[in-house]
Design an enzyme around this catalytic site. Structure first.
Site, PDB file in Angstrom:
ATOM      1  N   ASN A 241       0.786  -1.403   0.064  1.00  0.00           N
ATOM      2  CA  ASN A 241      -0.095  -0.015  -0.283  1.00  0.00           C
ATOM      3  C   ASN A 241       0.948   1.263   0.052  1.00  0.00           C
ATOM      4  OD1 ASN A 241      -2.964   1.547   0.478  1.00  0.00           O
ATOM      5  ND2 ASN A 241      -2.819   0.601   2.277  1.00  0.00           N
TER       6      ASN A 241
ATOM      7  N   HIS B  49     -14.624  -4.557  10.206  1.00  0.00           N
ATOM      8  CA  HIS B  49     -13.889  -3.289  10.726  1.00  0.00           C
ATOM      9  C   HIS B  49     -15.498  -3.023  11.113  1.00  0.00           C
ATOM     10  CE1 HIS B  49      -9.304  -3.131   9.141  1.00  0.00           C
ATOM     11  NE2 HIS B  49      -9.478  -3.873   9.443  1.00  0.00           N
TER      12      HIS B  49
ATOM     13  N   ARG C  28     -13.941  -5.654  14.950  1.00  0.00           N
ATOM     14  CA  ARG C  28     -12.716  -4.611  15.125  1.00  0.00           C
ATOM     15  C   ARG C  28     -13.315  -3.707  15.857  1.00  0.00           C
ATOM     16  NH1 ARG C  28      -8.143  -1.942  11.947  1.00  0.00           N
ATOM     17  NH2 ARG C  28      -9.275  -0.910  11.460  1.00  0.00           N
TER      18      ARG C  28
ATOM     19  N   TYR D 134      -7.373   7.936  11.282  1.00  0.00           N
ATOM     20  CA  TYR D 134      -7.819   6.533  10.754  1.00  0.00           C
ATOM     21  C   TYR D 134      -7.999   5.296  11.351  1.00  0.00           C
ATOM     22  CZ  TYR D 134      -5.434   3.056   8.071  1.00  0.00           C
ATOM     23  OH  TYR D 134      -4.983   1.852   6.934  1.00  0.00           O
TER      24      TYR D 134
ATOM     25  N   ASP E 215      -7.696  -1.193  17.332  1.00  0.00           N
ATOM     26  CA  ASP E 215      -6.715  -1.607  16.885  1.00  0.00           C
ATOM     27  C   ASP E 215      -5.484  -0.123  16.936  1.00  0.00           C
ATOM     28  OD1 ASP E 215      -4.314  -1.648  15.262  1.00  0.00           O
ATOM     29  OD2 ASP E 215      -5.069  -2.050  13.031  1.00  0.00           O
TER      30      ASP E 215
ATOM     31  N   HIS F 297      -2.818   1.211  16.552  1.00  0.00           N
ATOM     32  CA  HIS F 297      -1.723   1.800  15.215  1.00  0.00           C
ATOM     33  C   HIS F 297      -0.937   1.557  15.904  1.00  0.00           C
ATOM     34  CE1 HIS F 297      -2.828   1.673  10.751  1.00  0.00           C
ATOM     35  NE2 HIS F 297      -3.816   0.718  11.023  1.00  0.00           N
TER      36      HIS F 297
ATOM     37  N   GLU G 107      -4.461  -5.145  19.220  1.00  0.00           N
ATOM     38  CA  GLU G 107      -3.014  -4.851  18.300  1.00  0.00           C
ATOM     39  C   GLU G 107      -2.089  -3.745  18.186  1.00  0.00           C
ATOM     40  OE1 GLU G 107      -5.680  -5.159  14.323  1.00  0.00           O
ATOM     41  OE2 GLU G 107      -4.002  -4.964  13.056  1.00  0.00           O
TER      42      GLU G 107
ATOM     43  N   GLU H  76       1.064  -7.026  11.374  1.00  0.00           N
ATOM     44  CA  GLU H  76       0.851  -6.301   9.594  1.00  0.00           C
ATOM     45  C   GLU H  76       2.122  -5.894   8.992  1.00  0.00           C
ATOM     46  OE1 GLU H  76      -2.685  -4.163  11.586  1.00  0.00           O
ATOM     47  OE2 GLU H  76      -1.806  -2.290   9.717  1.00  0.00           O
TER      48      GLU H  76
ATOM     49  N   ARG I  55       0.598 -10.914  13.144  1.00  0.00           N
ATOM     50  CA  ARG I  55      -0.910 -10.725  12.153  1.00  0.00           C
ATOM     51  C   ARG I  55      -0.193  -9.996  10.515  1.00  0.00           C
ATOM     52  NH1 ARG I  55      -4.314  -7.074  11.579  1.00  0.00           N
ATOM     53  NH2 ARG I  55      -4.804  -8.862  11.098  1.00  0.00           N
TER      54      ARG I  55
ATOM     55  N   HIS J 293      -3.951 -11.138   8.313  1.00  0.00           N
ATOM     56  CA  HIS J 293      -3.980  -9.594   8.366  1.00  0.00           C
ATOM     57  C   HIS J 293      -4.643  -9.610   6.511  1.00  0.00           C
ATOM     58  CE1 HIS J 293      -2.409  -5.142   7.021  1.00  0.00           C
ATOM     59  NE2 HIS J 293      -3.124  -5.369   7.258  1.00  0.00           N
TER      60      HIS J 293
ATOM     61  N   ASP K 211      -6.208  -3.655   1.276  1.00  0.00           N
ATOM     62  CA  ASP K 211      -4.866  -3.521  -0.005  1.00  0.00           C
ATOM     63  C   ASP K 211      -4.426  -4.973   0.200  1.00  0.00           C
ATOM     64  OD1 ASP K 211      -4.974  -2.666   3.259  1.00  0.00           O
ATOM     65  OD2 ASP K 211      -2.893  -3.009   2.982  1.00  0.00           O
TER      66      ASP K 211
ATOM     67  N   GLU L 103      -8.725 -11.440   9.528  1.00  0.00           N
ATOM     68  CA  GLU L 103      -9.579  -9.700   9.166  1.00  0.00           C
ATOM     69  C   GLU L 103      -9.981  -9.898   7.994  1.00  0.00           C
ATOM     70  OE1 GLU L 103      -6.533  -7.208   8.940  1.00  0.00           O
ATOM     71  OE2 GLU L 103      -7.358  -5.197   9.262  1.00  0.00           O
TER      72      GLU L 103
ATOM     73  N   TRP M  38       1.675   6.317  13.724  1.00  0.00           N
ATOM     74  CA  TRP M  38      -0.393   5.757  13.494  1.00  0.00           C
ATOM     75  C   TRP M  38      -0.363   4.146  13.200  1.00  0.00           C
ATOM     76  CZ3 TRP M  38      -2.210   3.864   8.491  1.00  0.00           C
ATOM     77  CH2 TRP M  38      -1.442   4.007   8.197  1.00  0.00           C
TER      78      TRP M  38
HETATM   79  O1  EZ4 Z   1      -3.567  -0.151   8.516  1.00  0.00           O
HETATM   80  O2  EZ4 Z   1      -3.241  -2.788   5.527  1.00  0.00           O
HETATM   81  O3  EZ4 Z   1      -5.496  -4.380  11.067  1.00  0.00           O
HETATM   82  N1  EZ4 Z   1      -5.816  -3.589  10.153  1.00  0.00           N
HETATM   83  C1  EZ4 Z   1      -4.989  -2.517   9.494  1.00  0.00           C
HETATM   84  C2  EZ4 Z   1      -5.101  -1.859   7.749  1.00  0.00           C
HETATM   85  C3  EZ4 Z   1      -3.835  -0.970   7.453  1.00  0.00           C
HETATM   86  C4  EZ4 Z   1      -3.570  -0.780   6.272  1.00  0.00           C
HETATM   87  C5  EZ4 Z   1      -1.987  -0.222   6.211  1.00  0.00           C
HETATM   88  O4  EZ4 Z   1      -1.924  -0.539   4.359  1.00  0.00           O
HETATM   89  O5  EZ4 Z   1      -4.460  -1.823   9.945  1.00  0.00           O
HETATM   90  O6  EZ4 Z   1      -6.388  -1.241   7.762  1.00  0.00           O
HETATM   91 CO    CO Z   2      -4.069  -3.714  12.168  1.00  0.00          CO
END
Ligand code: EZ4
Ligand code: CO
Length: 410
Positions: free
Chosen positions: A37, A122, A147, A159, A218, A220, A244, A270, A291, A320, A324, A347, A410
């Site tokens: 991505n 999600h 999630r 995000y 998550d 992040h 996560e 991930e 992940r 994961h 993407d 996921e 992030w």
């Molecule tokens: O942010 O795949 O757990 N899943 C994630 C995804 C990632 C994207 C980044 O390219 O965190 O949404």
């Molecule tokens: Co993630």
């Protein structure tokens, strides 16, 4: 059976994807996902310039040897670009081998260990009411694990939280998680505001949906270890399936500190691309779920080894599977999910209708479970005519800054 040709296909049906197609002298084709991505063209160039010439004339059946040849032979080890390129070759060769055998790939990996792979979707909302609606919509769509992400009071877009179509100012993600802009969008972050907000969100979700529904979250990579320890502890009453990416994962020792403070299960990886990224985490039992993506970790061959290693340390899979990861990468994950013993969860963000016009899939989603289908190989067909209708467009993941402007994870 030798490799006669190999070609990369870059297409953007709603978002960018890089696919490798290998064709054998017998006319059998295999597909591999090489989508990274926001850095798609780097992998495409690596494949086209440095890998495809090495493949022509090789025995298509020698998957392990080809993996080692590309990994050790390059001298330069690991990294997301290299490992995504190797993943695409490896996955395409497994697709070919399974098609030649006339079997779905999971049969070559040892056969099914379960009826299907439990998937999580999600759910998100800018506030709690919007989140509860999103959870309900996911339950209606058949999800049995969810999630949960929300906006944070005082912050703008966050995000992982889908902006509604009504959101103004060009901030709407047209195909989350990336935006079609020449430069990345910037977001603002405040970890203290987040830590104050999240426990109440889970309180509300549990109050609405009861104790049984598996809930995930998550982080992040945004927290320090001590902040993550506190969040994990604050979330213990809500019995999360996992927390996560609490901290930046490359700092493996950071997970020790989190573990000392909470019994909330931890998932990470991930952004990893090698089993070596997990050695401390697994040997010291600092995580519960792995992940990695098949697409970013060297393909079926490397993922199988990684997941087997995780199993020896009591850790389970959580492959994961955002949008993407192309349908080719998703199918590869599902064959592993079905075959391995230490499956945890998969996921699954659904791909757009446009994406599915280009990638014809055969996997199924029923009663919350994904199944790769019994089509020979991976079970995915790439429609070249449809692919050419969606040319590449630059698109980037966002960048995060603290309220004072400092660049942040992030
Ligand atoms: O942010 O795949 O757990 N899943 C994630 C995804 C990632 C994207 C980044 O390219 O965190 O949404
Ligand atoms: Co993630």
């Amino acid at each position: 059976m030798k490799i006669e040709s190999a070609e990369t296909v870059v297409t953007s049906p709603g978002r960018n994807f890089v696919t490798l197609r290998i064709t054998t002298t017998d006319g059998v084709t295999g597909l591999g996902d090489a989508t990274l991505n926001g850095r798609e063209l780097a992998v495409e160039t690596y494949l086209r310039e440095h890998v495809v010439p090495l493949l022509i004339g090789r025995d298509a059946g020698r998957i392990e040897d080809t993996w080692q040849y590309l990994y050790r032979g390059a001298y330069w080890r690991r990294g997301p670009v290299t490992m995504a390129a190797i993943a695409a070759v490896d996955t395409a060769l497994w697709d070919i081998k399974a098609k030649v055998a006339g079997m779905p790939l999971y049969q070559l990996l040892g056969g099914a260990s379960r009826a299907g792979a439990l998937a999580y979707g999600h759910a998100s909302g800018r506030d709690v009411p919007e989140l509860l609606d999103s959870v309900r919509a996911h339950l209606d769509a058949g999800y049995r694990a969810i999630r949960v992400q929300t906006g944070v009071p005082g912050l703008g877009s966050v995000y992982g939280v889908a902006a509604s179509p009504a959101a103004a100012g060009g901030k709407r993600y047209d195909y989350e998680p990336a935006q079609r802009t020449a430069l990345p969008v910037e977001e603002t972050w405040d970890t203290r505001a987040y830590l104050r907000h999240v426990p109440g969100v889970f309180e509300a979700v549990r109050a609405e949906f009861g104790p049984e529904l598996p809930l995930l979250h998550d982080g992040h990579h945004r927290m320090t270890p001590i902040q993550a320890g506190r969040l994990g502890r604050d979330l213990e009453p809500y019995d999360l399936f996992w927390l996560e990416d609490a901290t930046p994962g490359e700092d493996q020792a950071a997970l020790r500190l989190i573990r000392q403070h909470t019994t909330t299960p931890l998932a990470i990886g991930e952004v990893f691309n090698s089993a070596h990224d997990y050695t401390t985490l697994l040997q010291e039992r600092l995580i519960d779920y792995v992940r990695s993506a098949v697409t970013h970790t060297g393909g079926i061959t490397a993922m199988r080894k990684l997941l087997d290693m995780a199993g020896h340390y009591g850790a389970k899979s959580g492959i994961h599977g955002p949008t993407d990861i192309s349908p080719v990468g998703m199918a590869a994950a599902l064959h592993l999910d079905l075959a391995i013993h230490n499956f945890g969860i998969q996921e699954y963000m659904r791909h757009s209708a446009e994406t599915l016009e280009v990638f014809h899939t055969s996997y199924t989603f029923q009663d919350g479970l994904l199944h790769p289908s019994d089509a020979p190989g991976l079970g995915v067909v790439l429609d070249d005519e449809a692919a050419t209708r969606f040319p590449y467009e630059p698109a980037y993941l966002p960048v995060n800054r603290l309220t004072d402007g400092t660049v942040h994870d992030w």
